[in-house]
Design a protein around this motif. Structure first.
Motif, PDB file in Angstrom:
ATOM      1  N   THR B 378       0.966  -1.167   0.005  1.00 53.78           N
ATOM      2  CA  THR B 378       0.119  -0.060  -0.036  1.00 53.78           C
ATOM      3  C   THR B 378       0.903   1.252   0.082  1.00 53.78           C
ATOM      4  O   THR B 378       0.813   2.220  -0.813  1.00 53.78           O
ATOM      5  CB  THR B 378      -0.929  -0.246   1.431  1.00 53.78           C
ATOM      6  OG1 THR B 378      -1.620  -1.362   1.226  1.00 53.78           O
ATOM      7  CG2 THR B 378      -2.004   1.188   1.143  1.00 53.78           C
ATOM      8  N   THR B 381       3.176   1.311  -3.105  1.00 57.46           N
ATOM      9  CA  THR B 381       2.628   1.870  -4.587  1.00 57.46           C
ATOM     10  C   THR B 381       2.064   3.307  -4.288  1.00 57.46           C
ATOM     11  O   THR B 381       2.237   4.071  -5.262  1.00 57.46           O
ATOM     12  CB  THR B 381       1.090   1.022  -4.547  1.00 57.46           C
ATOM     13  OG1 THR B 381       1.554  -0.549  -4.599  1.00 57.46           O
ATOM     14  CG2 THR B 381       0.571   1.120  -5.866  1.00 57.46           C
ATOM     15  N   THR B 385       3.549   5.979  -6.700  1.00 59.35           N
ATOM     16  CA  THR B 385       2.673   6.776  -7.827  1.00 59.35           C
ATOM     17  C   THR B 385       2.780   8.159  -7.856  1.00 59.35           C
ATOM     18  O   THR B 385       2.986   8.833  -8.892  1.00 59.35           O
ATOM     19  CB  THR B 385       1.127   6.295  -7.381  1.00 59.35           C
ATOM     20  OG1 THR B 385       1.062   4.852  -7.417  1.00 59.35           O
ATOM     21  CG2 THR B 385       0.170   6.880  -8.531  1.00 59.35           C
ATOM     22  N   ARG B 482      -9.699  11.033  -9.294  1.00 57.88           N
ATOM     23  CA  ARG B 482     -10.731   9.924  -8.852  1.00 57.88           C
ATOM     24  C   ARG B 482     -11.547   9.314 -10.002  1.00 57.88           C
ATOM     25  O   ARG B 482     -11.712   8.236 -10.081  1.00 57.88           O
ATOM     26  CB  ARG B 482     -11.665  10.665  -7.847  1.00 57.88           C
ATOM     27  CG  ARG B 482     -12.281   9.539  -6.849  1.00 57.88           C
ATOM     28  CD  ARG B 482     -13.252  10.327  -6.071  1.00 57.88           C
ATOM     29  NE  ARG B 482     -14.426  10.869  -6.767  1.00 57.88           N
ATOM     30  CZ  ARG B 482     -14.672  12.048  -6.746  1.00 57.88           C
ATOM     31  NH1 ARG B 482     -14.333  12.813  -5.673  1.00 57.88           N
ATOM     32  NH2 ARG B 482     -15.837  12.576  -7.443  1.00 57.88           N
ATOM     33  N   THR B 485      -8.044   9.186 -13.880  1.00 57.14           N
ATOM     34  CA  THR B 485      -6.825   8.598 -13.632  1.00 57.14           C
ATOM     35  C   THR B 485      -6.471   7.359 -12.864  1.00 57.14           C
ATOM     36  O   THR B 485      -6.013   6.387 -13.493  1.00 57.14           O
ATOM     37  CB  THR B 485      -5.734   9.621 -12.811  1.00 57.14           C
ATOM     38  OG1 THR B 485      -5.887  11.050 -13.649  1.00 57.14           O
ATOM     39  CG2 THR B 485      -4.232   9.268 -13.012  1.00 57.14           C
ATOM     40  N   VAL B 486      -7.206   7.182 -11.812  1.00 57.68           N
ATOM     41  CA  VAL B 486      -7.098   6.040 -10.938  1.00 57.68           C
ATOM     42  C   VAL B 486      -7.924   5.015 -11.501  1.00 57.68           C
ATOM     43  O   VAL B 486      -7.338   3.793 -11.518  1.00 57.68           O
ATOM     44  CB  VAL B 486      -7.501   6.436  -9.310  1.00 57.68           C
ATOM     45  CG1 VAL B 486      -7.597   5.067  -8.527  1.00 57.68           C
ATOM     46  CG2 VAL B 486      -6.520   7.352  -8.622  1.00 57.68           C
ATOM     47  N   PRO B 487      -9.084   4.953 -11.860  1.00 55.54           N
ATOM     48  CA  PRO B 487      -9.435   3.893 -12.750  1.00 55.54           C
ATOM     49  C   PRO B 487      -9.011   3.292 -13.722  1.00 55.54           C
ATOM     50  O   PRO B 487      -8.820   1.944 -13.863  1.00 55.54           O
ATOM     51  CB  PRO B 487     -11.091   4.364 -13.093  1.00 55.54           C
ATOM     52  CG  PRO B 487     -11.253   5.747 -12.240  1.00 55.54           C
ATOM     53  CD  PRO B 487      -9.827   6.381 -12.128  1.00 55.54           C
ATOM     54  N   SER B 490      -5.676   1.686 -12.286  1.00 56.56           N
ATOM     55  CA  SER B 490      -6.074   0.585 -11.275  1.00 56.56           C
ATOM     56  C   SER B 490      -5.403  -0.590 -11.523  1.00 56.56           C
ATOM     57  O   SER B 490      -4.911  -1.449 -10.774  1.00 56.56           O
ATOM     58  CB  SER B 490      -7.406   0.657 -10.814  1.00 56.56           C
ATOM     59  OG  SER B 490      -8.258   0.324 -11.981  1.00 56.56           O
ATOM     60  N   PRO B 491      -5.595  -1.413 -12.965  1.00 53.01           N
ATOM     61  CA  PRO B 491      -4.840  -2.684 -13.020  1.00 53.01           C
ATOM     62  C   PRO B 491      -3.486  -2.586 -12.827  1.00 53.01           C
ATOM     63  O   PRO B 491      -2.844  -3.651 -12.111  1.00 53.01           O
ATOM     64  CB  PRO B 491      -5.169  -3.095 -14.483  1.00 53.01           C
ATOM     65  CG  PRO B 491      -6.322  -1.999 -14.884  1.00 53.01           C
ATOM     66  CD  PRO B 491      -6.206  -0.815 -14.152  1.00 53.01           C
ATOM     67  N   LEU B 493      -1.735  -0.233 -10.808  1.00 46.20           N
ATOM     68  CA  LEU B 493      -1.402  -0.177  -9.526  1.00 46.20           C
ATOM     69  C   LEU B 493      -1.756  -1.472  -8.647  1.00 46.20           C
ATOM     70  O   LEU B 493      -0.822  -1.745  -7.728  1.00 46.20           O
ATOM     71  CB  LEU B 493      -2.539   0.976  -8.944  1.00 46.20           C
ATOM     72  CG  LEU B 493      -2.362   2.523  -9.721  1.00 46.20           C
ATOM     73  CD1 LEU B 493      -3.315   3.360  -8.800  1.00 46.20           C
ATOM     74  CD2 LEU B 493      -0.889   2.775  -9.233  1.00 46.20           C
ATOM     75  N   LEU B 494      -2.646  -2.197  -9.213  1.00 41.95           N
ATOM     76  CA  LEU B 494      -2.792  -3.515  -8.341  1.00 41.95           C
ATOM     77  C   LEU B 494      -1.729  -4.519  -8.672  1.00 41.95           C
ATOM     78  O   LEU B 494      -1.192  -5.074  -7.723  1.00 41.95           O
ATOM     79  CB  LEU B 494      -4.154  -4.075  -8.868  1.00 41.95           C
ATOM     80  CG  LEU B 494      -4.518  -5.345  -8.248  1.00 41.95           C
ATOM     81  CD1 LEU B 494      -4.622  -5.146  -6.441  1.00 41.95           C
ATOM     82  CD2 LEU B 494      -5.903  -5.967  -8.597  1.00 41.95           C
ATOM     83  N   TRP B 497       1.025  -3.387  -6.476  1.00 38.75           N
ATOM     84  CA  TRP B 497       0.778  -3.815  -5.154  1.00 38.75           C
ATOM     85  C   TRP B 497       1.149  -5.129  -4.930  1.00 38.75           C
ATOM     86  O   TRP B 497       1.630  -5.586  -3.938  1.00 38.75           O
ATOM     87  CB  TRP B 497      -0.620  -3.527  -4.868  1.00 38.75           C
ATOM     88  CG  TRP B 497      -1.093  -3.645  -3.466  1.00 38.75           C
ATOM     89  CD1 TRP B 497      -1.089  -2.372  -2.700  1.00 38.75           C
ATOM     90  CD2 TRP B 497      -1.486  -4.583  -2.717  1.00 38.75           C
ATOM     91  NE1 TRP B 497      -1.523  -2.817  -1.315  1.00 38.75           N
ATOM     92  CE2 TRP B 497      -1.715  -4.223  -1.379  1.00 38.75           C
ATOM     93  CE3 TRP B 497      -1.461  -6.055  -2.988  1.00 38.75           C
ATOM     94  CZ2 TRP B 497      -2.110  -5.013  -0.330  1.00 38.75           C
ATOM     95  CZ3 TRP B 497      -1.882  -6.980  -1.997  1.00 38.75           C
ATOM     96  CH2 TRP B 497      -2.240  -6.377  -0.678  1.00 38.75           C
TER      97      TRP B 497
END
Lengths: 390, 566
Positions: B378, B381, B385, B482, B485-487, B490-491, B493-494, B497
C-alpha cells in the motif's frame, strides 16, 4: 539537409541502371494459386498474377485485403498454405513440390513500412550491409554507397548515426539500401504511409524518378490509390484475399470491373437501373429512374444486384455541365445545382437530374452557383456497367 | 519511428515544491543511513558506538586480511550473473521467438522461481544435493551402490548454479520485454537482403538486444553481490564467506564488529557503483532498444527438427528451478524427522499444524509477514505513484535528479542498506528498532525502485490528453484523479501492489537485522529455523510462504496479462 533541395536529378550515377536489360514481355515473378493465412485467418485466397521484368506493379486494396501478406509470401517472410511462386525462373515456393527457399536466397530486396533502418549503424553501414553480403569488394564499397546515396540526395549524411535521421531521411536511406546491390526485384510495403501528407507527395515523385533510373522490377503494396496510379505500370486491385481487377492505371480508372473497384479507385457515381436495350458490343441502354442512359457497349452484361438491377459507374469528373442548352444530343438532360462545395482546387456539385442525384467534380475556372439550371451531358463511353458486389 | 526520447530542456525552469519535498525526503532516508555507514567504516574508536569516537582507516586495513570475502563475492556475482543472463537470454529466445508448444504456460512457469525467492531455492537445493543426505546423492548411491556423492551443492559452482537459476527469471522478463519492443522488420530486412540466420543474429539481433542484455546482467550482478540466503545456506558449511555472510557473522559475533562490517559494506557499495558507472558508459548513445514504447509480436521462427530439443531445454529449467525444489520441500515438510523417506505411509501433516498453530514464533511471523506485505504494497504503491506522477506529469527542474535518486536503492545491496538503516534507527530518538515499523520502512525503501519501474510503465502508457479532457470539462485535479486517472491506472496499480506484497513476504536480506523477537517475519524466521535445525518444520514453513506467494502470483496474472514487469 532540406527536403526541398533537389537531390542531384541531373546526374544519374554511372552503372546504376544495372546490368540486366529489362525485357518487358517476360514474366519475372509468377504467383500461382497463392493461399496464405495471417494470424491464423485466411488472408490470401487463391491469388495468381505475373510481374514482368522491369515492371512497376502495385498491389492496391484496403487494409486486410491480403496485399501485404502476398508481398511477404513473395519475400519469404510468410509461408503460404498453397500455391507456387517463381522468381526469375526459379521456383522459390511450391506447396505441391514442398519447396520453400528461405528469404535470404531469393535475391530480393524490400522497403518496409517502418523503413527498418538499423539504429545501431551509420547511414553508410546501413547501405553497405547488403553490398557486403553480396560480396562487393571493399575498395569499391565506399564508392558504390556514396553513389546510391547521392541518388537519393543523402550523400552528405553518409557518416551520420541512423538515429539522427528524420522520417523522410530514413525513407531515402531505406530506398538507397534496397537499390544498392541491384536485387532481382524490390518489394515495397507501404513505404510512404508513415510520412506526413506533404512529404508523401514529394517522396512519391522522387520514388518515380528513382524507379526510372534503376529499372528494377518493383512490387509496390499500398492502400493509397493515388500512389498506385502515379507509380505503376499496372495495378492489381485486391479485396478480401482475392484479385478484383488487374490492369493499367487508366484502364482500371476508366473501366472498373466492379462496384468495389469503381468506389475504391477514384470517385464514382453508382447508378442503378434496368437494361432496356442490349445489343452485344453495339448498344447498351439503361433506364435510371426513367432517364434512358446510353452506356458503353459490352459483350456480356455484368452481375446485377440482388434486386436484379444493373449498376452503372459514372466517374465524378466525366459528366459535363454547361449553361448553353443548344446542340443537346444523346445523354443530355436538364439539371439543377442543388449543392455546391468549394474545396479549393476542385468544386463538388450535387446535381439533380431526371435519373436522381449525381455528384460531379468541377473546377473553379467555371463556377456554377446553387440553384442554377444547366444542361448535363454524360458521354456514353463514360457510363460503364459494373458487377454488383456480392 | 522515433529512436530518441525527446527531453524538454528544464535547465532554466524552477524547482517545484513537490519535487523539492520528495528530493529532501529521499536524500534523508537514503543518504543519512549511507552516511552513518561511511562513518561507521571510519570508526576506529569504540566499536559499539554509533558515531565514531576516533576516525581512521584501520578497518579497511583489517579488511586487507580478509580480501577473500570480496574476492568470493565478486567471483560468485560475476559467474552467477553471467550464467543467469545467458540462461535468461536462451529461455527468452526459445519462448518468445520460436514455435515451441505451450509457450504461454512455459512463460508463466519460467517466471515463478523469482517470486519464490533465493531462500527457498537454497533450502530446496541443499535438501536435494547436499553431499551427504541430499536426495539426488542418496538415490545415486542406491542405484550404483557407490558411496561417492554425485553432486555437491555446498560448493562455489553450487552457489553460482542456485543463484543463477533463481535470479534468471528477472533477466528473462527484462530481455523478453526488450525482444517485444524490437521491430521485427529490422531482422526481416536483413534476411530479405541476403543475410543468413546466423549473420542476422550476429549483426542485427544481438547488437540491438545488447543494452537490454547488459542491463539484465547488471541487475543480476548487483543483486548477487548482495545475495545473502544462498551463500549462507550453501557456503557456510564449507567456510566459504562472501561479503554479506561475513557482515552477518561480524554482526552476530560477540562483541559485534560493526566497524569492520561497515567497511565490508562500503567496499561492496563501491563495487556496485563502479559496475553502474561502467554500464552507463558502455551504453552511452545506445539507448535505441528501449525507446519507442510500441510492442511487436514478431513471427516466431520454426526451428523444425530442433524444436523438441528447445522445448526440452525450457522444461529442464522448469524442473530444476521449480518442480524439483517445490517437490522436495513438499516431501520434506511431510516427514516425521530429518531423514527423508519417499514412502507416503509415514508422512504426516503434523509439521504444518506446528508452524501454523502450535509454535507462536512462526505463527506470529506468518501474520506479521502478511501485514508487512499489505503495508509495503500500500505505502510503496502510493509513494511510487506520487513519484511517477511528479516526475512524468509535473513541470519544473529537478525531476531527473529525483528519478535517479528513486532508483539508487536498486544499486545498494539490501543487506548492507538494512544494516545502515539499523544504525540510523538506533541513532534516532524514536524507538523504532525491534518493531514491524522498522522492517516496513526498510522494505519500502529497498523496493522503491521496483515499485517505481512497475508504475512508470503504466503512467507512461496513460495518454495525458485523457486527463486534460477531464480538466477541460471542468473537473478539478482531485476529481480528475478520482474519476479518470485512478480507474485507468488501477490494473497497473494493483499489479504493482501485488508485486510489492510478494517480494516483501519472501524477503530475508532487508529484514534479517531489523526483525527481532518483537517483530518476527517469515524470511528471517525460516532462516533462523534452518539455523537451529528441524528440516521438516522449516520445509513446512517454506511451503506456507510459497503458497502465499503463489496465490498473489495468480492474482497478478489475472489482472496483468503481461506478467510482472520488473
Amino acid at each position: 539537409m532540406s527536403l526541398l533541395d533537389d537531390p542531384g536529378v541531373s546526374s544519374p550515377a554511372p552503372g546504376a541502371c544495372g546490368d540486366r536489360k529489362p525485357a518487358r514481355d517476360r514474366a519475372f515473378i509468377r504467383v500461382t494459386g497463392l493461399e496464405a493465412c495471417y494470424h491464423g485467418k485466411p488472408a490470401v485466397r487463391g491469388v495468381s498474377f505475373e510481374a514482368y521484368e522491369g515492371e512497376q506493379l502495385s498491389l492496391l486494396g484496403p487494409s486486410g485485403c491480403g496485399k501485404t501478406t502476398t508481398l511477404r509470401c513473395i519475400a519469404g517472410l510468410e509461408t503460404p498454405t498453397a500455391g507456387e511462386i517463381v522468381i526469375d525462373e526459379q521456383v522459390v515456393f511450391s506447396a505441391e513440390q514442398n519447396i520453400d527457399v528461405p528469404s535470404e536466397r531469393r535475391s530480393l530486396s524490400m522497403v518496409f513500412q517502418s523503413y527498418a533502418i538499423w539504429p545501431h549503424m551509420t547511414v553508410f553501414e546501413n547501405v553497405a550491409y547488403a553490398l557486403r553480403l553480396h560480396k562487393e569488394r571493399a575498395g569499391a564499397l565506399r564508392t558504390r554507397v556514396t553513389e546510391v546515396l547521392r541518388m537519393v540526395g543523402m550523400e552528405a549524411l553518409i557518416d551520420q548515426p541512423a538515429t539522427n535521421l528524420s522520417g523522410g531521411q530514413q525513407q531515402r536511406v531505406a530506398l538507397a539500401r534496397s537499390y544498392a546491390f541491384l536485387p532481382k526485384a524490390i518489394l515495397l510495403d507501404e513505404p510512404l504511409s508513415n510520412l506526413d501528407a506533404r512529404l508523401r507527395v514529394r517522396m512519391r515523385e522522387e520514388l518515380k524518378r528513382i524507379q526510372r533510373q534503376f529499372r528494377v522490377t518493383n512490387l509496390y503494396v499500398t492502400h493509397d490509390q493515388e500512389e498506385a496510379m502515379a507509380l505503376s505500370d499496372r495495378i492489381i486491385v485486391m479485396r478480401e484475399g482475392v484479385i478484383a481487377q488487374v490492369g493499367k492505371p487508366l484502364d482500371i480508372y476508366d473501366a472498373p470491373r466492379s462496384r468495389f473497384v469503381a468506389d475504391f479507385i477514384g470517385a464514382a457515381n453508382i447508378l442503378c437501373g434496368r437494361v432496356t436495350e442490349h445489343r452485344p458490343g453495339e448498344a447498351l441502354v439503361v433506364d435510371v429512374n426513367g432517364a434512358k442512359l446510353v452506356c458503353a457497349p459490352r459483350a456480356e452484361l455484368p452481375r446485377p444486384n440482388a434486386e436484379g438491377e444493373y449498376l452503372v459507374a459514372v466517374r465524378t469528373v466525366y459528366p459535363e455541365l454547361r449553361r448553353n442548352f443548344e446542340g443537346a444530343g444523346v445523354n443530355c438532360w436538364p439539371a439543377f445545382v442543388k449543392e455546391r462545395l468549394l474545396l479549393g482546387d476542385i468544386v463538388n456539385y450535387m446535381v439533380e437530374w431526371p435519373g436522381g442525384m449525381l455528384r460531379i467534380h468541377g473546377f473553379p475556372n467555371v463556377l456554377f452557383s446553387e440553384g442554377e439550371r444547366l444542361l448535363l451531358h454524360i458521354s456514353p463511353e463514360r457510363a460503364v456497367l459494373v458487377d454488383a458486389d456480392d | 519511428m522515433i529512436f530518441r526520447r525527446v527531453r524538454g530542456s528544464a535547465a532554466r525552469e524552477r524547482i517545484s515544491l513537490p519535487v523539492l519535498v520528495l528530493l529532501a525526503a529521499l536524500v534523508l532516508i537514503i543518504g543519512y543511513p549511507l552516511l552513518l555507514l561511511a562513518a561507521m567504516a571510519l570508526n576506529v574508536g569504540d566499536a559499539q558506538a554509533l558515531l565514531p569516537t576516533h576516525w581512521g582507516l584501520a578497518n579497511f586495513v583489517r579488511l586487507l586480511g580478509h580480501l577473500e570475502w570480496i574476492r568470493n563475492t565478486l567471483l560468485v556475482a560475476l559467474a552467477g550473473s553471467t550464467f543467469g543472463t545467458a540462461l535468461a537470454l536462451l529461455l527468452a529466445w526459445i519462448i518468445y521467438r520460436t514455435t515451441i508448444p505451450g509457450r504461454r504456460v512455459l512463460e508463466l512457469l519460467v517466471t515463478i522461481p523469482y517470486p519464490m525467492g533465493p531462500l527457498v531455492g537454497a533450502l530446496a537445493w541443499s535438501e536435494l544435493a547436499s553431499p551427504h543426505g541430499g536426495l539426488i546423492n542418496v538415490l545415486f548411491d542406491a542405484l550404483t551402490g557407490s558411496h561417492a556423492s554425485l553432486v555437491n551443492i555446498y560448493s562455489v559452482p553450487g552457489i553460482v548454479f542456485v543463484m543463477a537459476i533463481f535470479e534468471a527469471p528477472v533477466a528473462f522478463l527484462m530481455i523478453g520485454a526488450a525482444m517485444g519492443q524490437m521491430d521485427p522488420s529490422l531482422e526481416e530486412c536483413s534476411a530479405v537482403m541476403g543475410a543468413g540466420r546466423l549473420m542476422t543474429a550476429l549483426r542485427i539481433t544481438i547488437p540491438l538486444m545488447l543494452p537490454a542484455i547488459l542491463s539484465a546482467w547488471l541487475f543480476l550482478f548487483i543483486s548477487m553481490m548482495g545475495a545473502f540466503a544462498i551463500p549462507t545456506i550453501l557456503g557456510t558449511n564449507s567456510r566459504f564467506y562472501v561479503a554479506t555472510t561475513a557482515i552477518y557473522t561480524l554482526f552476530q559475533g560477540y562483541p559485534p564488529q560493526y566497524p569492520l562490517a561497515a567497511a565490508v559494506g562500503f567496499v561492496l557499495i563501491a563495487f556496485a557503483a563502479i559496475a553502474v558507472w561502467l554500464y552507463t558508459r558502455a551504453l552511452r548513445g545506445r539507448s535505441y532498444a528501449v525507446v519507442g514504447g510500441r510492442t511487436y509480436r514478431p513471427r516466431p521462427i520454426d526451428m523444425k527438427g530442433l524444436t523438441p530439443f528447445l522445448f526440452a531445454v525450457v522444461c529442464a529449467y522448469v524442473v530444476v528451478a521449480l518442480a524439483l525444489p517445490l517437490g522436495i520441500l513438499l516431501v520434506a515438510s511431510l516427514q516425521r524427522n530429518s531423514n527423508i523417506t519417499l514412502s507416503a505411509a509415514s508422512w504426516t501433516l503434523h509439521n504444518y499444524r506446528y508452524v501454523l498453530f502450535d509454535f507462536p514464533t512462526t505463527r506470529q511471523a506468518i501474520v506479521n509477514s502478511l501485514l508487512l506485505g499489505i503495508g509495503t504494497g500500500t505505502v510503496g504503491t502510493a509513494l511510487a505513484t506520487i513519484l511517477a506522477w511528479v516526475i512524468y506529469r509535473s513541470r519544473g527542474a529537478g525531476r531527473g535528479v529525483l528519478e535517479q535518486l528513486t532508483m539508487v536503492p536498486q544499486s545498494l545491496p539490501r543487506l548492507i542498506f538494512a544494516a545502515a538503516l539499523l544504525w540510523m534507527m538506533l541513532a534516532l530518538p524514536l524507538k523504532l528498532y525491534g518493531t514491524l515499523f522498522a522492517v516496513l520502512i526498510a522494505y519500502i525503501i529497498v523496493f522503491l525502485p521496483l515499485a517505481y519501474r512497475s508504475i512508470t510503465g503504466v503512467v507512461v502508457q496513460l495518454d495525458r490528453s485523457l486527463e486534460e479532457a477531464g480538466r477541460v470539462h471542468g473537473a478539478g485535479w482531485l476529481s480528475v484523479m478520482r474519476s479518470i486517472t485512478v480507474p485507468l491506472l488501477s490494473p497497473g496499480l494493483l499489479a504493482a501492489w501485488v508485486l510489492l506484497f510478494m517480494v516483501s513476504v519472501r524477503e530475508v536480506s532487508a529484514s534479517i537485522f531489523l526483525a527481532g523477537p518483537g517483530a518476527q517475519v517469515l524470511g528471517p524466521a525460516i532462516f533462523n529455523f534452518w539455523d537451529s535445525g528441524g528440516l521438516p518444520q522449516v520445509s513446512a514453513l517454506v511451503i506456507v510462504q510459497t503458497a502465499i506467494i503463489l496465490v498473489a502470483l495468480i492474482v497478478i496474472r489475472s489482472v496483468h496479462k503481461k506478467g510482472v514487469a520488473i
